[in-house]
Design a protein around this motif. Structure first.
Motif, PDB file in Angstrom:
ATOM      1  N   LYS A 157       0.617  -0.708   0.008  1.00 26.87           N
ATOM      2  CA  LYS A 157       0.264  -0.396   0.093  1.00 26.87           C
ATOM      3  C   LYS A 157       0.929   1.780  -0.201  1.00 26.87           C
ATOM      4  N   LEU A 158       1.735   1.297  -1.373  1.00 24.61           N
ATOM      5  CA  LEU A 158       2.274   2.789  -0.896  1.00 24.61           C
ATOM      6  C   LEU A 158       1.264   3.785  -1.244  1.00 24.61           C
ATOM      7  N   LYS A 159       2.310   4.994  -0.737  1.00 24.95           N
ATOM      8  CA  LYS A 159       0.853   6.303  -1.014  1.00 24.95           C
ATOM      9  C   LYS A 159       1.233   7.033  -2.068  1.00 24.95           C
ATOM     10  N   PRO A 160       0.480   7.811  -3.107  1.00 28.22           N
ATOM     11  CA  PRO A 160       0.639   8.720  -4.269  1.00 28.22           C
ATOM     12  C   PRO A 160       2.028   9.095  -4.326  1.00 28.22           C
ATOM     13  N   GLY A 161       3.058   9.151  -5.148  1.00 26.47           N
ATOM     14  CA  GLY A 161       3.681  10.423  -5.006  1.00 26.47           C
ATOM     15  C   GLY A 161       5.317   9.339  -4.626  1.00 26.47           C
ATOM     16  N   SER A 162       5.021   8.433  -4.448  1.00 26.40           N
ATOM     17  CA  SER A 162       6.319   7.412  -3.977  1.00 26.40           C
ATOM     18  C   SER A 162       7.628   7.666  -4.916  1.00 26.40           C
ATOM     19  N   THR A 163       8.372   8.111  -4.543  1.00 27.17           N
ATOM     20  CA  THR A 163       9.688   7.366  -5.490  1.00 27.17           C
ATOM     21  C   THR A 163       9.516   6.208  -6.443  1.00 27.17           C
ATOM     22  N   LEU A 164       9.028   5.153  -6.268  1.00 23.96           N
ATOM     23  CA  LEU A 164       8.917   3.828  -6.976  1.00 23.96           C
ATOM     24  C   LEU A 164       8.529   4.327  -8.242  1.00 23.96           C
ATOM     25  N   SER A 165       7.819   5.067  -8.917  1.00 25.07           N
ATOM     26  CA  SER A 165       7.273   5.734  -9.925  1.00 25.07           C
ATOM     27  C   SER A 165       9.196   6.274 -10.688  1.00 25.07           C
ATOM     28  N   LYS A 166       9.667   7.041 -10.054  1.00 22.86           N
ATOM     29  CA  LYS A 166      10.762   7.417 -10.982  1.00 22.86           C
ATOM     30  C   LYS A 166      11.711   6.445 -10.716  1.00 22.86           C
ATOM     31  N   VAL A 167      12.003   5.224 -10.467  1.00 22.97           N
ATOM     32  CA  VAL A 167      13.063   4.447  -9.915  1.00 22.97           C
ATOM     33  C   VAL A 167      12.311   3.375 -11.096  1.00 22.97           C
ATOM     34  N   GLU A 209      10.628   5.385 -13.998  1.00 26.98           N
ATOM     35  CA  GLU A 209      11.361   5.178 -15.187  1.00 26.98           C
ATOM     36  C   GLU A 209      12.405   5.477 -15.561  1.00 26.98           C
ATOM     37  N   THR A 210      13.550   5.297 -14.607  1.00 22.78           N
ATOM     38  CA  THR A 210      14.578   5.388 -14.940  1.00 22.78           C
ATOM     39  C   THR A 210      15.110   4.249 -15.520  1.00 22.78           C
ATOM     40  N   ILE A 211      14.346   3.422 -15.866  1.00 24.58           N
ATOM     41  CA  ILE A 211      14.890   1.724 -15.983  1.00 24.58           C
ATOM     42  C   ILE A 211      14.000   1.717 -17.083  1.00 24.58           C
ATOM     43  N   THR A 212      12.530   2.385 -17.646  1.00 28.95           N
ATOM     44  CA  THR A 212      11.883   2.700 -18.606  1.00 28.95           C
ATOM     45  C   THR A 212      12.438   2.965 -20.193  1.00 28.95           C
ATOM     46  N   THR A 213      12.582   4.352 -19.672  1.00 28.31           N
ATOM     47  CA  THR A 213      13.184   5.130 -20.547  1.00 28.31           C
ATOM     48  C   THR A 213      15.100   4.472 -21.296  1.00 28.31           C
ATOM     49  N   ASN A 214      15.758   3.802 -20.049  1.00 25.22           N
ATOM     50  CA  ASN A 214      16.555   3.098 -20.653  1.00 25.22           C
ATOM     51  C   ASN A 214      16.857   1.488 -20.509  1.00 25.22           C
ATOM     52  N   PRO A 215      16.196   0.792 -20.638  1.00 26.93           N
ATOM     53  CA  PRO A 215      16.163  -0.582 -20.090  1.00 26.93           C
ATOM     54  C   PRO A 215      17.538  -1.462 -20.879  1.00 26.93           C
TER      55      PRO A 215
END
Length: 217
Positions: free
Chosen positions: A136-146, A148-154
């Motif tokens: 149960k993560l809260k919205p705005g967590s840094t997980l989406s940034k991780v 994004e890092t992976i999907t930008t340069n897979p």
């Protein structure tokens, strides 16, 4: 966990969503037994396959989650292409089998299969999806940034991504769970055929750090 209610399912409302909220694609996955999410805030369920978006109000900066069924989400992604912040599509992940497939959408890359990704990034992609599903993560967590890092340069493996995911999991554990695997095992109660996820490569990456952290996978 806040969930954004988006009201009407019509296209005008979808355009209004993109005007009023900064959206970020966080997940493209399968609905598990025991879960139910409203599609765009209406009274209908998202159905078998769905997207999760992180939504940040442009006016108040408040963070929310929005869930959309496959067709509705693809429309939102398509509409976003004409805005200054087009949405990034994501490959589809099936938590029951561990399989992924190319998105059929029209968003910006990467919507393709993860089969050609660096193996560690592919495993991190699975683990991030499971973290969103099980914890149960809260919205705005840094997980989406991780993510994004992976999907930008897979194809590029960054030494910071595995420990970043491990730290996020640690900080979101509750008193009855000691690892991500504990949460995933909760999902198995209603989904007993779910694939086992040993996270071998992520665990190896953590062990190879100069100061290996406690493994919370």
């Amino acid at each position: 966990m806040a969930t954004l209610s988006t009201g009407s399912r019509n296209d005008a409302r979808k355009h209004a969503l993109l005007r009023d909220y900064q959206l970020k694609t966080a997940q493209h996955t399968r609905l598990l037994d025991g879960r139910k999410y409203p599609c765009c805030g209406c009274n209908r369920s998202v159905g078998k396959d769905f997207y999760m978006f992180e939504a940040t109000s442009r006016a108040t900066k408040a963070h929310s989650f929005m869930y959309a069924g496959e067709d509705c989400a693809q429309t939102i992604i398509q509409f976003s292409a004409s805005t200054s912040t087009p949405l990034v599509d994501l490959p589809y992940f099936d938590p029951l089998t561990g399989a992924s497939r190319t998105s059929r959408g029209s968003g910006t890359r990467p919507g393709g299969s993860v089969a050609k990704w660096a193996p560690l990034n592919r495993e991190l992609f699975y683990a991030i999806n499971l973290t969103f599903l099980a914890m149960k993560l809260k919205p705005g967590s840094t997980l989406s940034k991780v993510l994004e890092t992976i999907t930008t340069n897979p194809s590029q493996v960054r030494p910071t991504t595995a420990p970043a995911l491990n730290t996020i999991i640690e900080r979101n554990l509750d008193s009855t769970h000691g690892s991500l695997t504990d949460y995933v095992n909760d999902l198995r109660v209603r989904n007993p055929t779910m694939k086992q996820y040993p996270f071998t490569l992520i665990r190896g990456a953590l062990k190879n750090l100069s100061t290996p952290p406690i493994d919370y996978l």
